[in-house]
Design an enzyme around this catalytic site. Structure first.
Site, PDB file in Angstrom:
ATOM      1  CE  LYS A  78       3.722   6.520  -6.206  1.00  0.00           C
ATOM      2  NZ  LYS A  78       3.262   5.144  -6.020  1.00  0.00           N
TER       3      LYS A  78
HETATM    4  C1  E4P Z   1       0.644   3.900  -7.921  1.00  0.00           C
HETATM    5  O1  E4P Z   1       1.645   4.509  -7.936  1.00  0.00           O
HETATM    6  C2  E4P Z   1      -0.211   3.726  -6.741  1.00  0.00           C
HETATM    7  O2  E4P Z   1       0.595   3.461  -5.662  1.00  0.00           O
HETATM    8  C3  E4P Z   1      -1.207   2.635  -6.944  1.00  0.00           C
HETATM    9  O3  E4P Z   1      -1.524   2.514  -8.316  1.00  0.00           O
HETATM   10  C4  E4P Z   1      -2.409   2.747  -6.058  1.00  0.00           C
HETATM   11  O4  E4P Z   1      -3.331   1.754  -6.424  1.00  0.00           O
HETATM   12  P1  E4P Z   1      -4.557   1.317  -5.492  1.00  0.00           P
HETATM   13  O5  E4P Z   1      -5.551   2.426  -5.494  1.00  0.00           O
HETATM   14  O6  E4P Z   1      -5.077   0.084  -6.135  1.00  0.00           O
HETATM   15  O7  E4P Z   1      -3.973   1.085  -4.129  1.00  0.00           O
END
Ligand code: E4P
Length: 215
Positions: A83
């Site tokens: 990522k």
């Molecule tokens: C996904 O890969 C993200 O890390 C995640 O969905 C972020 O979500 P949030 O905005 O609820 O922290």
């Protein structure tokens, strides 16, 4: 639509995986910090539970550092997806990962232009953060629709992974928009099942079943 769980909590991941509907897992540094384990051992443990793409995020912000961290993460397990943040150095790194066959999830996407560049660099997944856009009065679902359409127009192979999902309506709208994947907190996966008429209907059936003569 594929369903990933957005979590670093091994118990949650085990519980959701046991339902047989989890295709993959996404994590981020916030979720890993909550889990309280080193990133590599947490990711290795998740890979033992779910046989699907498991996103592990780099924390370097320069291309060289991102590539170094990403290669190390990719060595943990064949299912690891690196990522990478949606910044210029990240895009450069995605191009390198793509040429090496390392899968990537480009994260923190808030605009269609960002998503276009990520796809051109060869990202495996793009993560538009719909909840965070809604939080500031924007329209997160518009971004999902734009990315799905742009990728379709030019036959990009990058998959739209709807992220920052907060509730079941986000899931339904992402599916209607054609998102390839939704990554859901455990709580939202459970909410997808809930319906008061299912609960009351089952109560009634179970009560009536007791009245059925046994012989
Ligand atoms: C996904 O890969 C993200 O890390 C995640 O969905 C972020 O979500 P949030 O905005 O609820 O922290």
């Amino acid at each position: 639509m594929k369903i990933f769980i957005d979590s670093g909590d091994l118990n949650e991941i085990r519980e959701a995986a046991a339902m047989g509907v989890v295709d993959g897992v996404t994590t981020n540094p916030t979720l890993v910090a909550k889990a309280g384990k080193p990133l590599s051992s947490l990711i290795a443990a998740i890979c033992e539970i779910v046989d699907g793409p498991i996103s592990a995020e780099v924390v370097a912000t320069d291309c060289e550092g991102i590539v170094r961290e990403g290669r190390a993460l990719a060595k943990i397990h064949r299912n690891v997806v690196v990522k990478v943040p949606l910044i210029a150095e990240g895009i450069k790194a995605v191009k390198i990962f793509s040429s090496e066959g390392i899968k990537t999830n480009v994260t923190l996407c808030f605009s269609p232009t960002q998503g276009l560049l990520a796809a051109k660099a060869g990202a495996t997944y793009i993560s538009p953060f719909i909840g965070r856009i809604d939080d500031i009065g924007g329209d997160g679902m518009l971004l999902i629709r734009q990315l799905v359409q742009i990728y379709k127009n030019y036959d990009f192979k990058t998959e739209v992974l709807a992220a920052s999902i907060r509730h079941p309506v986000h899931v339904v709208d992402s599916a209607l928009a054609g998102a390839h994947v939704g990554t859901l907190p455990h709580k939202v996966i459970l909410q997808l099942l809930e319906h008061p008429l299912t609960a009351s209907g089952l109560d009634k059936f179970l009560a009536d079943a007791k009245k059925i003569p046994q012989s």
